[in-house]
Design a protein around this motif. Structure first.
Motif, PDB file in Angstrom:
ATOM      1  N   GLN A  47      40.511  47.886  48.609  1.00 59.90           N
ATOM      2  CA  GLN A  47      39.517  48.928  48.871  1.00 59.90           C
ATOM      3  C   GLN A  47      39.580  49.406  50.314  1.00 59.90           C
ATOM      4  O   GLN A  47      39.529  50.606  50.598  1.00 59.90           O
ATOM      5  CB  GLN A  47      38.123  48.400  48.563  1.00 59.90           C
ATOM      6  N   ASP A  48      39.711  48.461  51.254  1.00 56.54           N
ATOM      7  CA  ASP A  48      39.745  48.826  52.670  1.00 56.54           C
ATOM      8  C   ASP A  48      40.465  47.739  53.449  1.00 56.54           C
ATOM      9  O   ASP A  48      40.472  46.569  53.054  1.00 56.54           O
ATOM     10  CB  ASP A  48      38.320  49.004  53.212  1.00 56.54           C
ATOM     11  N   VAL A  61      40.306  42.524  55.207  1.00 59.28           N
ATOM     12  CA  VAL A  61      40.532  43.236  53.947  1.00 59.28           C
ATOM     13  C   VAL A  61      39.273  43.155  53.091  1.00 59.28           C
ATOM     14  O   VAL A  61      38.632  42.101  53.015  1.00 59.28           O
ATOM     15  CB  VAL A  61      41.729  42.629  53.180  1.00 59.28           C
ATOM     16  N   LYS A  62      38.927  44.258  52.449  1.00 59.66           N
ATOM     17  CA  LYS A  62      37.801  44.289  51.517  1.00 59.66           C
ATOM     18  C   LYS A  62      38.274  44.772  50.143  1.00 59.66           C
ATOM     19  O   LYS A  62      39.118  45.644  50.047  1.00 59.66           O
ATOM     20  CB  LYS A  62      36.702  45.218  52.043  1.00 59.66           C
ATOM     21  N   LEU A  80      38.680  39.483  45.135  1.00 59.17           N
ATOM     22  CA  LEU A  80      38.158  38.958  46.387  1.00 59.17           C
ATOM     23  C   LEU A  80      37.324  40.034  47.065  1.00 59.17           C
ATOM     24  O   LEU A  80      37.790  41.158  47.238  1.00 59.17           O
ATOM     25  CB  LEU A  80      39.330  38.551  47.278  1.00 59.17           C
ATOM     26  N   ASP A  81      36.077  39.698  47.436  1.00 61.40           N
ATOM     27  CA  ASP A  81      35.227  40.681  48.120  1.00 61.40           C
ATOM     28  C   ASP A  81      35.741  40.976  49.519  1.00 61.40           C
ATOM     29  O   ASP A  81      35.906  42.133  49.907  1.00 61.40           O
ATOM     30  CB  ASP A  81      33.784  40.183  48.189  1.00 61.40           C
ATOM     31  N   GLU A  82      35.967  39.903  50.292  1.00 65.08           N
ATOM     32  CA  GLU A  82      36.447  40.082  51.658  1.00 65.08           C
ATOM     33  C   GLU A  82      37.453  38.994  52.016  1.00 65.08           C
ATOM     34  O   GLU A  82      37.345  37.852  51.552  1.00 65.08           O
ATOM     35  CB  GLU A  82      35.285  40.064  52.667  1.00 65.08           C
ATOM     36  N   LYS A 106      33.840  35.215  48.298  1.00 65.37           N
ATOM     37  CA  LYS A 106      33.635  35.441  46.860  1.00 65.37           C
ATOM     38  C   LYS A 106      34.946  35.702  46.102  1.00 65.37           C
ATOM     39  O   LYS A 106      35.083  36.704  45.390  1.00 65.37           O
ATOM     40  CB  LYS A 106      32.660  36.600  46.643  1.00 65.37           C
ATOM     41  N   PRO A 107      35.903  34.792  46.203  1.00 69.21           N
ATOM     42  CA  PRO A 107      37.114  34.937  45.393  1.00 69.21           C
ATOM     43  C   PRO A 107      36.875  34.474  43.955  1.00 69.21           C
ATOM     44  O   PRO A 107      36.106  33.544  43.711  1.00 69.21           O
ATOM     45  CB  PRO A 107      38.110  34.006  46.099  1.00 69.21           C
TER      46      PRO A 107
END
Length: 338
Positions: A47-48, A61-62, A80-82, A106-107
């Motif tokens: 995402q980013d 990384v997000k 993975l959130d972040e 939060k994987p």
């Protein structure tokens, strides 16, 4: 002195601005994603992403998603959130990857087995895939609120570990060619589902570990694992050989002073239809071997159980069951009292 520090701060700020201008999200992803997809043989999306030089060269990384292989149940193999990583600069010049920080927020990992030799992760254990540069050291590793799911479509069973948190570190001894890691793991919930029995465990699990991986021998020594579960402790030591090719695990397990009442709460509710009351303690010693590519059922298992002052009361029984002393042995196929 203040002037020197002021100049350093200005240079760092300027370097950050230049780095973020040159290494934009699009350039970072265009360079990194194809290499990851080739190495994993899976589609990867982000995402980013951004570059940082504060506290070491790093990437944040997000919204990372690694898609599953076709034909399996879940869309993603990993989400993975972040993801945040910081790399030491000087070891890179010696072709060594050392991290100051690695944080996973939060994987979720979905593993699936469809048949004896058909899984969504077996290709990652094969040496035929492209090599990935793994970190030889990190000062801080943190995993926050992770989730692990193992689904066996052969027998329609599922194991879900949620609320997984981990803190640890890793160090590399170049002379011994060994990697040492230690840390703590905590699990909030464990759910086991099968056609016959299902159970949700809301009792927190905690684990302390010390592990040593010998790169030349491709072997992992389990120097110490202390598992705290439902107010009981279990100690585990062992070894895994041929870790990256054909992992074979051997373990020695020992639990002292296990409370019978705490143990019975771990059983599925269908096995405890009556409101039983229990007391007493027992101890467990066991050893086993596993060929992990074939599954999690042990190829060899032996052990013994000793107990004292065991007592079980049932509303339907006129008198409680009392066992002053207990001695039992077991293996893969048998369980006997002596």
């Amino acid at each position: 002195v203040l002037i020197i520090f002021g100049i350093l701060i200005i240079l760092l700020v300027a370097a950050t601005i230049v780095a973020k201008t040159i290494f934009t999200k699009e350039k970072i992803l265009a360079f990194v994603l194809p290499k990851i997809e080739t190495a994993l043989n899976r589609k990867v999306s982000v995402q980013d992403a951004s570059l940082s030089i504060w506290g070491g060269i790093g990437i944040d990384v997000k919204g990372l998603r690694i898609e599953n292989l076709s034909g399996f149940q879940e869309k993603n193999f990993l989400s993975l959130d972040e993801f945040s990583v910081r790399v030491k600069f000087w070891p890179l010049l010696k072709k060594r990857l050392e991290l100051t920080k690695l944080i996973l927020d939060k994987p979720t990992i979905n593993l699936e087995k469809k048949a004896l030799q058909i899984t969504n992760y077996s290709d990652l254990l094969s040496s035929s895939t492209s090599p990935i540069l793994l970190p030889l050291a990190f000062e801080k590793f943190e995993l926050k609120e992770g989730k692990f799911v193992y689904y066996n479509s052969q027998n329609n069973s599922k194991i879900t570990v949620s609320g997984l948190n981990q803190k640890g570190n890793l160090n590399f001894d170049q002379k011994l060619n060994e990697v040492f890691t230690s840390g703590e793991v905590a699990v909030k919930n464990l759910e086991i589902i099968s056609p016959k029995q299902s159970k949700v465990y809301n009792n927190p699990l905690a684990l302390e570990y010390n592990l040593t991986y010998n790169i030349s021998q491709d072997s992992l020594d389990i120097d110490k694992i202390v598992l705290t579960w439902n107010k009981n402790k279990t100690q585990i030591v062992g070894k895994v050989i041929e870790v990256t090719k054909n992992p074979q695990l051997s373990l020695r397990i020992e639990s002292k002073e296990i409370n019978l009442e705490n143990l019975l709460t771990l059983l599925p509710p269908d096995l405890l239809k009556e409101n039983l009351k229990s007391s007493g303690v027992f101890s467990l010693k066991a050893s086993g071997k596993w060929e992990l590519k074939k599954g999690f059922y042990p190829t060899e298992l032996t052990g013994n159980i000793t107990g004292r002052d065991l007592k079980i009361e049932s509303p339907k029984s006129p008198a409680p069951i009392k066992i002053p002393t207990l001695e039992a042995t077991f293996d893969n196929n048998n369980f006997s009292f002596t």
